[in-house]
Design a protein around this motif. Structure first.
Motif, PDB file in Angstrom:
ATOM      1  N   ASN B  91     -13.754   9.776 -19.953  1.00 21.78           N
ATOM      2  CA  ASN B  91     -13.417  10.086 -21.343  1.00 21.78           C
ATOM      3  C   ASN B  91     -14.020   9.075 -22.320  1.00 21.78           C
ATOM      4  O   ASN B  91     -13.726   9.101 -23.507  1.00 21.78           O
ATOM      5  N   GLY B  92     -14.853   8.165 -21.778  1.00 19.73           N
ATOM      6  CA  GLY B  92     -15.535   7.209 -22.652  1.00 19.73           C
ATOM      7  C   GLY B  92     -14.786   5.904 -22.847  1.00 19.73           C
ATOM      8  O   GLY B  92     -15.341   4.936 -23.385  1.00 19.73           O
ATOM      9  N   GLU B  93     -13.550   5.859 -22.406  1.00 18.91           N
ATOM     10  CA  GLU B  93     -12.762   4.632 -22.580  1.00 18.91           C
ATOM     11  C   GLU B  93     -13.243   3.564 -21.601  1.00 18.91           C
ATOM     12  O   GLU B  93     -13.554   3.867 -20.448  1.00 18.91           O
ATOM     13  N   PRO B  94     -13.257   2.300 -22.048  1.00 14.90           N
ATOM     14  CA  PRO B  94     -13.574   1.238 -21.085  1.00 14.90           C
ATOM     15  C   PRO B  94     -12.442   1.094 -20.065  1.00 14.90           C
ATOM     16  O   PRO B  94     -11.298   1.438 -20.337  1.00 14.90           O
ATOM     17  N   MET B  95     -12.800   0.600 -18.880  1.00 11.84           N
ATOM     18  CA  MET B  95     -11.805   0.417 -17.821  1.00 11.84           C
ATOM     19  C   MET B  95     -10.674  -0.508 -18.297  1.00 11.84           C
ATOM     20  O   MET B  95     -10.857  -1.315 -19.210  1.00 11.84           O
ATOM     21  N   ALA B  96      -9.520  -0.379 -17.669  1.00  9.21           N
ATOM     22  CA  ALA B  96      -8.437  -1.334 -17.902  1.00  9.21           C
ATOM     23  C   ALA B  96      -8.840  -2.658 -17.257  1.00  9.21           C
ATOM     24  O   ALA B  96      -9.268  -2.688 -16.107  1.00  9.21           O
ATOM     25  N   GLU B  97      -8.731  -3.722 -18.014  1.00  4.94           N
ATOM     26  CA  GLU B  97      -9.223  -5.021 -17.546  1.00  4.94           C
ATOM     27  C   GLU B  97      -8.144  -6.076 -17.803  1.00  4.94           C
ATOM     28  O   GLU B  97      -8.268  -6.899 -18.704  1.00  4.94           O
ATOM     29  N   PRO B  98      -7.082  -6.024 -17.020  1.00  5.08           N
ATOM     30  CA  PRO B  98      -5.958  -6.936 -17.273  1.00  5.08           C
ATOM     31  C   PRO B  98      -6.332  -8.389 -17.003  1.00  5.08           C
ATOM     32  O   PRO B  98      -7.280  -8.677 -16.273  1.00  5.08           O
ATOM     33  N   ALA B  99      -5.552  -9.281 -17.614  1.00  9.56           N
ATOM     34  CA  ALA B  99      -5.819 -10.713 -17.450  1.00  9.56           C
ATOM     35  C   ALA B  99      -5.707 -11.126 -15.988  1.00  9.56           C
ATOM     36  O   ALA B  99      -4.923 -10.561 -15.224  1.00  9.56           O
ATOM     37  N   HIS B 100      -6.520 -12.110 -15.608  1.00  8.62           N
ATOM     38  CA  HIS B 100      -6.561 -12.601 -14.227  1.00  8.62           C
ATOM     39  C   HIS B 100      -6.440 -14.124 -14.260  1.00  8.62           C
ATOM     40  O   HIS B 100      -7.431 -14.842 -14.132  1.00  8.62           O
ATOM     41  N   PRO B 101      -5.220 -14.615 -14.492  1.00  6.86           N
ATOM     42  CA  PRO B 101      -5.076 -16.066 -14.628  1.00  6.86           C
ATOM     43  C   PRO B 101      -5.381 -16.805 -13.329  1.00  6.86           C
ATOM     44  O   PRO B 101      -5.142 -16.280 -12.241  1.00  6.86           O
TER      45      PRO B 101
END
Lengths: 154, 787
Positions: B91-101
């Motif tokens: 759908n054109g949305e960028p992937m979910a890219e959650p924080a990776h502390p």
């Protein structure tokens, strides 16, 4: 701390260690003989195999104090000066190593096998080496190396 | 006569002397003066809130120097770990890219997630300190697998409410559905590509160091790509500029992909060393490796192949769920997309292909590239469904493949999944493998086995891979946040010996020998006069490292370009010495000559002249003889071949024995056939391990069930046979050495070959329902006994 003394590669060594110190840590950390490797923590991989009084032993399965008075050979002591041991030559000739991390333990195990059986079959080599893990070679060339090395030793 | 140390010679490896004598220099063999030791406290929970951390009991342990938590890192401005590839959903949305502390902040998301680091005077004191830390956790519902992720009964990340990283596609689904519906035959399989733990024999190690005088930070680390780590850690995590950050990856004991990625421990020890003004060393033990090294594979796929009445493939549809684990590891998003779906054409002319890939977060160790990275998963899908189709429509599996192969004269061949294959001869490797396995007499061997109470089966895997990663403009357009060229510098010394500086990294592949052979061949110097240097950002100009079977195809091409420059300059110097025109100078076997004359000057004389330029064309040239080149590939390379596996199953125990395994591979030109064979052997072993032995398992609470060599079944010497390995040469047309890459072929091809053989053997006993990898004795026995 307990003191230990042993002969490593023909040289008398003395040390003070915590009673819980593993032999492999004494060899690597105190004696700075870093050819003996640690690849696991369950005595499965065999990267730490050395010879104690002529027998192949995983040096992570022993305390340093248990080796008091022992004659130890590590991979660094296998060659005769500049002259490589035939098993070392065989591993190089047959591409029996890639990253080299399992290699010291593999060679020390192989030498112990060859001393017992100078003409091991492929099956015997594979069975004997089940305590030494290698992730690079698929064992094919290790088996070839061990058979050639055993022949050269006899 | 060809050189005995040049291209094509099975030269013994230059690097072996130090390894066979115990003089390798691995990261854990290094010790810095005054170093302290780090131990990480790791989460015992798959998913939990961290309510409080009481560091006082740890600080009270004798020898403990410091304790740091995620809050300390955040307060110091240390960022989380970056992801190097961005995939967009359909759908054109960028992937979910959650924080990776680097250290947990408020929550832990997998067993092994780092909560705090304890730094002490000794390794044992650091561990005692970690044990003494008091952490209050509130366990949260865990997402142990993709099924659970889809149900979204809980969320791994608060900001990803459906646990989905992306929903990506390649191709037109409606068009492919229509083509399938119009096909004479439709064949469908559901396949699991089991989660694996890479397990290089050397566990990871990181040593941080800081020189207060110069302000230079140094990280010694077990990495396949030190420059990439310098960039990721310096620019994104710690905010350190490249000229003040040195990354050294010395001898590295295997990688298989797992040492590509930037790991938290690297950043923590580098940061802590500067803060404490003393070196900090961390050495992973194997248990830690199982719960922190990025895992591999973990796909669930449904594949449908449509065939016409003549057995020609009409259309292929692949729907895959891919497990990302708890966080996005460095290159994780590209593995089940651009390194996977783009290879689904295999060696075939299938005109219509659709791939839909959904990636999920779970409370498990992050999943990323492992030997082959996407391409083994693609080959497994294609070669399982092709073999299944052959059995179902009653055509010999070799014959069905041949009907659908891309013809040798059809190259360059654009596939419907975005790649352009460079060259190949697929029937050639199939025929070679069939001859090597003696396919013609298989039926009689099968009958003999049956008479002895055993089940014999045979399976093919005609694989293709995309190596030589990669054209920067192409991967950039697909979401890569880096270029994928390579660099090399050839330094000719005054007396004619040579040092080559490469941005690739060897962790078992034998670069010190292979690259030296190329130089020996080209410059006519003995291989003993050539050294290859890698693995230190202060020595090497730049580099992208080693993965994706790229070192010779990309790094070797940079070498070839640098050698072109060396030769061009050397010719001018030789021309000056011989009082000839450079255009008339020829160079062969280390001698410069002038055509039609008896004038000659050796390479060593030219080198000496370059550095002692008494008689030198100063108006035209600078002194010295050292050249550098960067090479950005024009295309991927496409190694391909056919592996055939023959198994015998003991129906009483369910045990599978591999009785014959043959590989016929086309890697283009080969520099050192001994090394190439070794690479194939190792890859096959990992592929066989995946098919029969290995599987990383979590229980329903997200506990890691296979966390040691007591539980995770690594292939041992007596699990494997000898392999028959043959090669065919179809040179790569677009790189200077004509090479394609050989490091991953075995791991890519073998799983399908083994499982097709197991399936064939089971079918001979009337069991038609396929089983999933690993095909353990228990699974096989159960299948045979209807359990």
């Amino acid at each position: 701390m307990p003191s230990v003394s042993m002969t490593i590669n023909g040289k008398k060594v003395l040390g003070e260690v915590e009673a819980r110190t593993l032999l492999v840590d004494f060899i690597r950390e105190d004696q700075r003989l870093t050819g003996t490797h640690v690849g696991c923590d369950t005595s499965q991989c065999g990267a730490c195999v050395i010879h104690i009084n002529g027998e192949a032993v995983k040096s992570c399965t022993m305390l340093a104090v248990q080796a008091n008075g022992a004659e130890i050979t590590t991979i660094e002591g296998l060659a005769n000066g500049d002259e490589l041991h035939p098993m070392q030559e065989a591993f190089r000739d047959n591409h029996g190593l890639q990253c080299g991390f399992c290699t010291p333990g593999m060679i020390m195990s192989a030498v112990a096998l060859a001393k017992r059986n100078s003409a091991p079959s492929e099956k015997e080599v594979r069975h004997y080496l089940e305590g030494n893990l290698c992730r690079c070679t698929g064992y094919h060339n290790i088996v070839k190396s061990v058979i050639a090395g055993a022949r050269a030793m006899s | 006569m060809p050189r005995d140390d040049g291209i094509g010679a099975a030269v013994r490896r230059k690097e072996d002397f130090r390894f066979i004598t115990g003089r390798g220099s691995y990261t854990d063999d290094l010790n810095r003066p005054g170093q302290a030791f780090a131990a990480f406290l790791r989460s015992p929970h798959a998913h939990a809130r961290v309510d409080s951390i009481n560091v006082s009991p740890a600080m009270a342990v004798e020898g403990v120097v410091a304790v740091y938590t995620g809050q300390d890192l955040a307060d110091a401005g240390v960022n989380g770990l970056p992801c190097g590839w961005q995939v967009h959903s359909k759908n054109g949305e960028p992937m979910a890219e959650p924080a990776h502390p680097a250290l947990a902040q408020g929550k832990v998301r997998h067993v092994g997630d780092a909560v705090a680091v304890v730094i002490a005077e000794s390794r044992t004191a650091a561990r005692a300190g970690a044990e003494a830390l008091e952490v209050a956790y509130t366990p949260l519902p865990a997402i142990p697998n993709m099924k659970s992720a889809k149900g979204a009964v809980a969320t791994v990340h608060d900001d990803v409410t459906n646990n989905q990283c992306y929903d990506w596609e390649l191709g037109d689904e409606a068009e492919i559905d229509a083509a399938l519906a119009a096909s004479a035959h439709q064949v469908t399989l559901s396949l699991v590509n089991n989660r694996l733990v890479p397990n290089p024999m050397e566990p990871r190690v990181a040593i941080g160091d800081f020189d207060h005088a110069s302000g230079e930070h140094t990280l010694y680390t077990t990495s396949q790509n030190p420059h990439v780590i310098r960039l990721l850690m310096g620019a994104f995590v710690l905010g350190l500029p490249e000229h003040k950050l040195r990354v050294v990856a010395p001898d590295v004991g295997g990688g298989f992909g797992s040492k590509i990625f930037h790991y938290a421990e690297e950043a923590v020890v580098t940061w802590a060393a500067a803060k404490l003004r003393r070196p900090v060393k961390w050495t992973s033990d194997r248990s830690e490796a199982f719960m922190t090294d990025a895992h591999g594979r973990d796909h669930e796929t449904t594949v449908t192949l449509g065939l016409d009445a003549d057995g020609k493939f009409n259309a292929l549809k692949v729907i895959t769920d891919a497990n990302m684990g708890a966080y996005l590891s460095t290159f994780a998003p590209c593995v089940p997309t651009y390194l996977y779906a783009t290879l689904l054409a295999g060696q075939y002319t299938t005109p219509k292909i659709y791939a839909g890939v959904r990636a999920w977060f779970t409370n498990t160790v992050p999943v990323d590239a492992y030997r082959g990275a996407g391409r083994p998963e693609a080959t497994y899908v294609v070669e399982r469904i092709v073999e299944e189709a052959a059995r179902q429509i009653g055509v010999d599996p070799a014959e069905l493949r041949k009907r659908n192969f891309i013809a040798p004269d059809a190259f360059p061949y654009p596939t419907p999944v975005a790649l352009e294959y460079d060259s190949g001869n697929y029937a050639g490797t199939l025929d070679k493998a069939m001859a090597a396995v003696d396919y013609a007499n298989f039926k009689s061997r099968q009958a003999a086995s049956k008479a002895a109470g055993k089940l014999r089966g045979i399976g093919f895997s005609a694989y293709i891979e995309a190596c030589g990663i990669a054209p920067s403009a192409v991967v950039g357009s697909l979401g890569a946040r880096a270029g994928l060229y390579e660099s090399g510098a050839v330094r000719v010394h005054p007396t004619g010996s040579v040092t080559f500086y490469t941005g690739t990294h060897s962790h078992g592949q034998g670069h010190e020998t292979t690259f030296a052979q190329v130089i020996a061949e080209r410059l006519g110097v003995p291989i003993d006069n050539v050294d290859v240097v890698h693995g230190d950002t202060n020595k090497i100009q730049f580099g992208m490292g080693t993965y994706g079977s790229r070192s010779l195809a990309v790094g070797g091409s940079a070498l070839a370009k640098a050698l072109d420059k060396v030769e061009a300059k050397a010719k001018k110097i030789a021309a000056h010495l011989m009082e000839a025109s450079a255009d008339d100078v020829e160079f062969k076997d280390g001698q410069f000559t002038v055509a039609g004359t008896d004038k000659s000057v050796g390479f060593g004389d030219v080198a000496l002249t370059a550095y002692v330029p008494h008689n030198f064309p100063h108006d035209e040239l600078e002194p010295g003889l050292e050249e550098q080149a960067f090479y950005d590939p024009a295309n991927f390379t496409f190694p391909a071949g056919c592996h055939i596996c023959e198994v015998e199953i003991d129906p009483d125990t369910g045990r599978t024995e591999i009785v014959n395994f043959v590989a016929a591979d086309d890697f283009g030109n080969i520099v050192n056939p001994m090394i190439v064979e070794g690479q194939v052997h190792g890859g096959i072993a990992q592929g066989v391990g995946q098919a029969l032995l290995e599987g990383c398992l979590y229980d329903g609470d997200g506990q890691l069930m296979t966390g040691s060599y007591m539980d995770y079944c690594m292939p041992r010497a007596d699990d494997l046979p000898n392999f028959k390995v043959e090669t065919q040469v179809t040179p790569c047309p677009h790189n200077p050495l004509g090479v394609k890459g050989c490091g991953e072929a075995g791991a890519i091809a073998a799983p399908a070959a083994v499982m097709n053989a197991v399936t064939d053997a089971l079918r001979s006993a009337g069991v038609s329902k396929p089983i999933d990898m690993p095909a353990t004795p228990s699974k096989i026995w159960s299948a045979l006994n209807g359990a």
